[in-house]
Design a protein around this motif. Sequence first.
Motif, PDB file in Angstrom:
ATOM      1  N   LYS A  53      -6.299   7.629   9.790  1.00  0.00           N
ATOM      2  CA  LYS A  53      -5.063   7.672   9.851  1.00  0.00           C
ATOM      3  C   LYS A  53      -4.622   9.117   8.637  1.00  0.00           C
ATOM      4  CE  LYS A  53       0.070   7.033  11.032  1.00  0.00           C
ATOM      5  NZ  LYS A  53       0.350   6.796  12.224  1.00  0.00           N
ATOM      6  N   PHE A  54      -4.757   9.081   7.323  1.00  0.00           N
ATOM      7  CA  PHE A  54      -4.638   9.668   6.277  1.00  0.00           C
ATOM      8  C   PHE A  54      -5.204  11.115   6.335  1.00  0.00           C
ATOM      9  CE2 PHE A  54      -4.086   5.149   3.396  1.00  0.00           C
ATOM     10  CZ  PHE A  54      -3.310   5.240   3.668  1.00  0.00           C
ATOM     11  N   VAL A  55      -6.385  10.705   7.198  1.00  0.00           N
ATOM     12  CA  VAL A  55      -6.922  12.277   7.349  1.00  0.00           C
ATOM     13  C   VAL A  55      -6.543  13.150   8.476  1.00  0.00           C
ATOM     14  CG1 VAL A  55      -9.450  13.472   8.101  1.00  0.00           C
ATOM     15  CG2 VAL A  55      -9.559  11.576   6.678  1.00  0.00           C
ATOM     16  N   ASP A  56      -5.908  12.324   9.073  1.00  0.00           N
ATOM     17  CA  ASP A  56      -5.892  13.098  10.755  1.00  0.00           C
ATOM     18  C   ASP A  56      -4.313  13.450  10.056  1.00  0.00           C
ATOM     19  OD1 ASP A  56      -7.694  12.268  12.112  1.00  0.00           O
ATOM     20  OD2 ASP A  56      -6.527  10.616  12.952  1.00  0.00           O
ATOM     21  N   ALA A  64       0.624   0.048   4.203  1.00  0.00           N
ATOM     22  CA  ALA A  64      -0.521  -0.042   3.330  1.00  0.00           C
ATOM     23  C   ALA A  64      -0.588   1.499   3.352  1.00  0.00           C
ATOM     24  CB  ALA A  64      -1.616   0.353   4.805  1.00  0.00           C
ATOM     25  N   TRP A  65       0.530   2.709   4.312  1.00  0.00           N
ATOM     26  CA  TRP A  65       0.921   4.328   3.032  1.00  0.00           C
ATOM     27  C   TRP A  65       0.907   3.796   1.845  1.00  0.00           C
ATOM     28  CZ3 TRP A  65       0.249   8.329   5.243  1.00  0.00           C
ATOM     29  CH2 TRP A  65       0.152   8.359   6.259  1.00  0.00           C
ATOM     30  N   ILE A  66       2.054   2.452   0.881  1.00  0.00           N
ATOM     31  CA  ILE A  66       1.557   2.332  -0.137  1.00  0.00           C
ATOM     32  C   ILE A  66       0.466   2.149  -1.006  1.00  0.00           C
ATOM     33  CG2 ILE A  66       3.047   1.335  -1.671  1.00  0.00           C
ATOM     34  CD1 ILE A  66       5.028   2.559   1.078  1.00  0.00           C
ATOM     35  N   VAL A  67       0.326   1.115  -0.442  1.00  0.00           N
ATOM     36  CA  VAL A  67      -0.627   0.249  -1.352  1.00  0.00           C
ATOM     37  C   VAL A  67      -1.891   0.970  -0.949  1.00  0.00           C
ATOM     38  CG1 VAL A  67      -2.552  -1.714  -0.839  1.00  0.00           C
ATOM     39  CG2 VAL A  67       0.057  -1.939   0.254  1.00  0.00           C
ATOM     40  N   PHE A  68      -2.276   1.961  -0.108  1.00  0.00           N
ATOM     41  CA  PHE A  68      -3.919   2.624  -0.428  1.00  0.00           C
ATOM     42  C   PHE A  68      -3.763   4.122  -1.674  1.00  0.00           C
ATOM     43  CE2 PHE A  68      -5.040   0.388   3.088  1.00  0.00           C
ATOM     44  CZ  PHE A  68      -5.772  -0.276   3.001  1.00  0.00           C
ATOM     45  N   ASN A  69      -2.317   4.429  -1.984  1.00  0.00           N
ATOM     46  CA  ASN A  69      -2.139   5.177  -2.060  1.00  0.00           C
ATOM     47  C   ASN A  69      -1.391   5.770  -3.292  1.00  0.00           C
ATOM     48  OD1 ASN A  69      -3.047   7.832   0.172  1.00  0.00           O
ATOM     49  ND2 ASN A  69      -1.580   6.108   1.136  1.00  0.00           N
TER      50      ASN A  69
END
Length: 243
Positions: A223-226, A187-192
Amino acid sequence: MNHFTAIVKDAIINYSMEQKDYICKYCGKSFRKESTLAAHLCEPKRRAQQEDEAGVKLGMTAYLRFYELSQGSAKFKTYSDFCESPYYNAFVKFGRHMVAIRAINTQKFIDWVIKSNKKLDHWCKDAVYQEYLMEHLRKEATQDALERSIKTMENWAEEKTSVFNHYFNYVNSNLLVQHIVTGRISAWIVFNCDSGQAALDKLSTEQIEMIFPYIDPDFWKRKFVDYFADTEWVKHILKEAGL
């Protein structure tokens, strides 16, 4: 007893005395012929010959880790100890299972099943690995997730005679789903990256439902905010890579 009979009897006795036994060093069984010994395969010999097999190595790693975590030490355990263990087959089955499913981070998976008090005969169940995987994907180091995803894209590109940064543009939707639910694409890659989000938009409702537990938008948004610095780093890497 006539002279001929005596000669034959003596010959038989002498032959029997001279006949050499070939002993299996693993089980102690004796054979008259060396070729028979060579063809002989007892369970201890079979286990000894499997020592370098990938699944067996992982099985022993799990065996040693189990004793380390449950009894405090495994430094004196040898491969011979492992072979003689009544749990040898169960640990080897688990090791081969990890090889077959290409388990992500086998050392952490081993620790997880032990620390979670999963029963040994349940370690090979699909549900157990899926439980581990979803938990692991949410906690793993960002760099590990990025490296594994890029490697998956590179493998796809090599197979398709393409380039890895075309992955999201041209990957088959079913394959993308498979890569996400097996943790190959994070998900780190898919969403970014824009191409990752565009690929998600092309999926059917059924496919979105399949991948939802692995890329739950609400969880990953938090997660991305934190982890803002990590998120910005990933975005930079993906932009530089042309994704």
